[in-house]
Design a protein around this motif. Structure first.
Motif, mmCIF file in Angstrom:
data_model
loop_
_atom_site.group_PDB
_atom_site.id
_atom_site.type_symbol
_atom_site.label_atom_id
_atom_site.label_comp_id
_atom_site.label_asym_id
_atom_site.label_seq_id
_atom_site.Cartn_x
_atom_site.Cartn_y
_atom_site.Cartn_z
ATOM 1 N N VAL A 43 0.826 -1.204 0.000
ATOM 2 C CA VAL A 43 0.000 0.000 0.000
ATOM 3 C C VAL A 43 0.869 1.268 0.000
ATOM 4 C CG1 VAL A 43 -0.349 0.435 2.493
ATOM 5 C CG2 VAL A 43 -2.226 0.833 0.892
ATOM 6 N N GLN A 44 2.151 1.092 0.294
ATOM 7 C CA GLN A 44 3.059 2.249 0.286
ATOM 8 C C GLN A 44 3.852 2.389 -1.019
ATOM 9 O OE1 GLN A 44 1.461 3.813 2.235
ATOM 10 N NE2 GLN A 44 2.848 4.559 3.815
ATOM 11 N N ILE A 45 3.549 1.567 -2.007
ATOM 12 C CA ILE A 45 4.186 1.745 -3.321
ATOM 13 C C ILE A 45 3.560 2.984 -3.960
ATOM 14 C CG2 ILE A 45 4.628 0.742 -5.597
ATOM 15 C CD1 ILE A 45 4.284 -2.032 -4.349
ATOM 16 N N THR A 46 4.377 3.971 -4.266
ATOM 17 C CA THR A 46 3.850 5.230 -4.811
ATOM 18 C C THR A 46 3.690 5.123 -6.328
ATOM 19 O OG1 THR A 46 5.957 6.298 -5.336
ATOM 20 C CG2 THR A 46 5.188 6.466 -3.035
ATOM 21 N N CYS A 47 3.064 6.138 -6.898
ATOM 22 C CA CYS A 47 2.870 6.135 -8.354
ATOM 23 C C CYS A 47 4.199 6.300 -9.082
ATOM 24 C CB CYS A 47 1.875 7.225 -8.760
ATOM 25 S SG CYS A 47 2.467 8.886 -8.436
ATOM 26 N N ILE A 51 8.931 3.146 -2.540
ATOM 27 C CA ILE A 51 8.123 2.661 -1.413
ATOM 28 C C ILE A 51 8.240 3.676 -0.293
ATOM 29 C CG2 ILE A 51 7.750 0.813 0.266
ATOM 30 C CD1 ILE A 51 8.849 -1.163 -1.751
ATOM 31 N N ALA A 52 7.116 4.283 0.052
ATOM 32 C CA ALA A 52 7.119 5.284 1.126
ATOM 33 C C ALA A 52 7.314 4.566 2.455
ATOM 34 C CB ALA A 52 5.796 6.049 1.104
ATOM 35 N N GLU A 53 7.661 5.368 3.478
ATOM 36 C CA GLU A 53 7.851 4.819 4.814
ATOM 37 C C GLU A 53 6.649 3.942 5.204
ATOM 38 O OE1 GLU A 53 9.288 7.926 7.606
ATOM 39 O OE2 GLU A 53 7.836 6.941 8.932
ATOM 40 N N SER A 54 6.961 2.736 5.652
ATOM 41 C CA SER A 54 5.880 1.796 5.949
ATOM 42 C C SER A 54 5.992 1.276 7.367
ATOM 43 C CB SER A 54 5.956 0.616 4.974
ATOM 44 O OG SER A 54 5.165 -0.459 5.461
ATOM 45 N N PRO A 55 4.894 1.320 8.135
ATOM 46 C CA PRO A 55 4.945 0.768 9.484
ATOM 47 C C PRO A 55 4.977 -0.761 9.466
ATOM 48 C CG PRO A 55 2.703 1.446 8.964
ATOM 49 C CD PRO A 55 3.564 1.858 7.798
ATOM 50 N N LEU A 59 6.846 -7.306 7.231
ATOM 51 C CA LEU A 59 6.012 -8.216 8.031
ATOM 52 C C LEU A 59 4.552 -8.272 7.571
ATOM 53 C CD1 LEU A 59 7.250 -7.159 11.576
ATOM 54 C CD2 LEU A 59 8.006 -9.113 10.188
ATOM 55 N N GLY A 60 3.923 -9.367 7.901
ATOM 56 C CA GLY A 60 2.472 -9.474 7.755
ATOM 57 C C GLY A 60 2.036 -10.093 6.448
ATOM 58 N N ASP A 61 0.844 -10.597 6.486
ATOM 59 C CA ASP A 61 0.231 -11.175 5.291
ATOM 60 C C ASP A 61 -1.239 -10.869 5.269
ATOM 61 O OD1 ASP A 61 1.701 -12.711 3.262
ATOM 62 O OD2 ASP A 61 2.638 -13.617 5.040
ATOM 63 N N LEU A 62 -1.729 -10.652 4.066
ATOM 64 C CA LEU A 62 -3.137 -10.303 3.875
ATOM 65 C C LEU A 62 -3.702 -11.174 2.773
ATOM 66 C CD1 LEU A 62 -2.471 -6.471 3.659
ATOM 67 C CD2 LEU A 62 -3.550 -7.627 5.599
ATOM 68 N N LEU A 63 -4.998 -11.032 2.562
ATOM 69 C CA LEU A 63 -5.630 -11.727 1.442
ATOM 70 C C LEU A 63 -6.314 -10.702 0.546
ATOM 71 C CD1 LEU A 63 -7.295 -14.668 3.402
ATOM 72 C CD2 LEU A 63 -5.253 -14.790 1.940
ATOM 73 N N ASP A 408 -2.222 8.162 9.292
ATOM 74 C CA ASP A 408 -0.754 8.253 9.351
ATOM 75 C C ASP A 408 -0.094 7.516 8.189
ATOM 76 O OD1 ASP A 408 -0.712 9.873 11.559
ATOM 77 O OD2 ASP A 408 -0.783 8.184 12.959
ATOM 78 N N VAL A 409 -0.640 6.353 7.844
ATOM 79 C CA VAL A 409 -0.043 5.594 6.741
ATOM 80 C C VAL A 409 -0.277 6.324 5.419
ATOM 81 C CG1 VAL A 409 -0.091 3.382 5.507
ATOM 82 C CG2 VAL A 409 -0.201 3.414 7.996
ATOM 83 N N TYR A 410 -1.489 6.865 5.245
ATOM 84 C CA TYR A 410 -1.792 7.607 4.027
ATOM 85 C C TYR A 410 -0.869 8.833 3.894
ATOM 86 C CZ TYR A 410 -4.375 10.124 0.434
ATOM 87 O OH TYR A 410 -4.704 10.785 -0.726
#
Ligand code: GLU
Ligand code: MG
Length: 437
Positions: A43-47, A51-55, A59-63, A408-410
């Motif tokens: 979600v932090q991959i910019t146009c 890759i913007a700063e990512s919290p 880590l982590g996995d999603l579906l 904050d992430v946005y």
């Protein structure tokens, strides 16, 4: 050649980009249940591919769970492989909506409107885009010559949109150099935003099939007009009856419409960071470009941020059905889900706070001093993405509409995007966005 048909499952992310993964088409029923793995930091991959700063780090996995109802499978019958994709929701491994999934956020906003306004949203996205071409056809604005020059694109695109289930409205040569506009019919709930995603992808795909390159970048030339995304909205009750119009309201607004629009105007300066979210969006949001420079309501006025649209009948029942208003301060650097969710959340806040029906602007706001503007309740919209982000960041009400952590992430995402543009002048920035969108 051998071939295994693939379908691409996508999410429309913070950069308004359709990102995802493909799998064999025959697995779609199974993937609807089990999804496909997705990574939080995506979600932090910019146009601009940084890759913007990512919290989340590594880590982590999603579906990413595809919704087969949104499947687009279009054979252009020109010998090329079909465009085949499906829109999905991002969830955690337990299947709950991920806080940063734009489509899930819009679903929540629509639910809030139902809860606090008793209404479903009936909306349509109107898109402007440009063909990348150094040659500019003279005297082509709204002209038959301008249309004819790209008739093939118009007809291929309309055929593709129709096959994808969109209701066709119109295609035209807009005012700007190589600028076109495509309009489709309104839909209830999430579908209009799904169709906005589909329309952007099919426009790019159709242009490619015609040997052209389309861009939805907010503006290509700082001295010319921009490419707007105008969102038309009206409200329906549970029986599908219109709730937007009241012949006795200001310019025909019902009380519900009045409070909703008042909410949009009140919070507009803090939501443009989400509806017009590129650095160059603020070149477009300036006076005399028929976009939106102030938080005002217009009646048939194309300089207003929100515009009450014209009606073409005297029959009161038909007027109530036709009546709609248009949000003009959006562009295609925004995910349609986030843009629409922000507008709805602001409107719902207006309903919850019982805000009074706003007045229609009847003067040229550029002629007023800042003091006069604020006396009349008007604000000049932020003039840079930095300023827009700061307004969003510091508005606790607006931040509070979104899941915790979202703001904050946005903000980190958008500041990461800005970091790719330091030292560039406006034209260089436009050139960079032209290739990104
Ligand atoms: N191109 C204008 C914009 O940036 C809109 C022109 C129109 O009213 O269609 O929003
Ligand atoms: Mg237009």
């Amino acid at each position: 050649m051998i071939n295994k048909p693939l379908v691409f499952a996508l999410t429309s992310d913070f950069s308004g980009t359709a990102r995802g993964k493909s799998f064999p088409l025959e697995d779609l029923p199974a993937r609807q249940l089990k999804g496909i793995g997705w990574t939080p930091t995506n979600v932090q991959i910019t146009c601009f591919d940084s890759i913007a700063e990512s919290p989340f780090g590594a880590l982590g996995d999603l579906l990413l769970i595809p919704n087969a109802e949104t499947l687009v499978d279009i054979d252009f019958e020109d010998g090329s492989l079909p465009e085949r994709f499906v829109i999905g929701d991002v969830t955690n491994l337990a299947g709950e909506p991920w806080e940063y999934c734009s489509r899930s956020i819009l679903k929540d906003a629509l639910n809030q409107l139902k809860k606090h306004g008793g209404a479903s949203l009936f909306s349509a996205f109107e898109h402007e885009f440009q063909i990348k071409d150094n040659q500019v056809q003279a005297n082509s604005a709204y002209a038959l010559s301008g249309f004819s020059n790209r008739r093939q694109l118009g007809e291929v695109l309309m055929a593709a949109l129709e096959k994808a289930g969109l209701n066709l409205d119109s295609f035209m040569k807009e005012y700007g150099a190589n600028q076109y506009e495509v309009v489709v019919g309104p839909e209830t709930g999430i579908k209009s935003a799904d169709f906005a995603v589909i329309l952007r992808e099919l426009t790019r795909a159709s242009a490619k099939r015609c040997g052209l390159d389309a861009t939805f970048s907010p503006i290509l030339d700082p001295d010319s007009v921009g490419n707007g995304v105008h969102i038309h909205m009206s409200f329906l009750d549970d029986d599908g009856q219109p709730l937007t119009y009241d012949a006795n309201g200001v310019a025909g607004m019902s009380t519900l419409t009045g409070s909703f629009i008042a909410g949009i105007l009140k919070y507009l300066d803090s939501i443009v960071a989400l509806t017009a979210p590129s650095a160059i969006s603020y070149i477009r949001l300036a006076p005399n470009r028929w976009s939106a420079a102030f938080n005002n309501l217009g009646f048939l006025d194309r300089e207003a941020a929100v515009r009450i649209c014209p009606l073409s009948t005297k029959d009161e029942d038909k007027r109530a059905k036709q009546y709609n208003f248009e949000f003009r301060a959006a562009d295609a650097a925004a995910s349609p889900y986030l843009a629409l969710a922000s507008v709805i959340y602001a409107g719902v806040q207006g309903i919850k706070d019982n805000l009074p029906m706003p007045n229609i602007t009847e003067q040229d706001l550029t002629s007023l001093s800042n003091e006069q503007l604020s006396q009349q309740g008007y604000t000049r919209l932020p003039q840079s993405l930095e300023a827009a982000l700061a307004l969003f960041e510091n508005n606790d009400v607006v931040r509070g509409w979104f899941p915790s952590g979202f703001a904050d992430v946005y903000l980190a995402h958008k500041r990461g995007e800005l970091a790719c543009l330091t030292e560039l002048n406006d034209q260089q920035r436009c050139d960079k966005y032209k290739d990104a969108y």
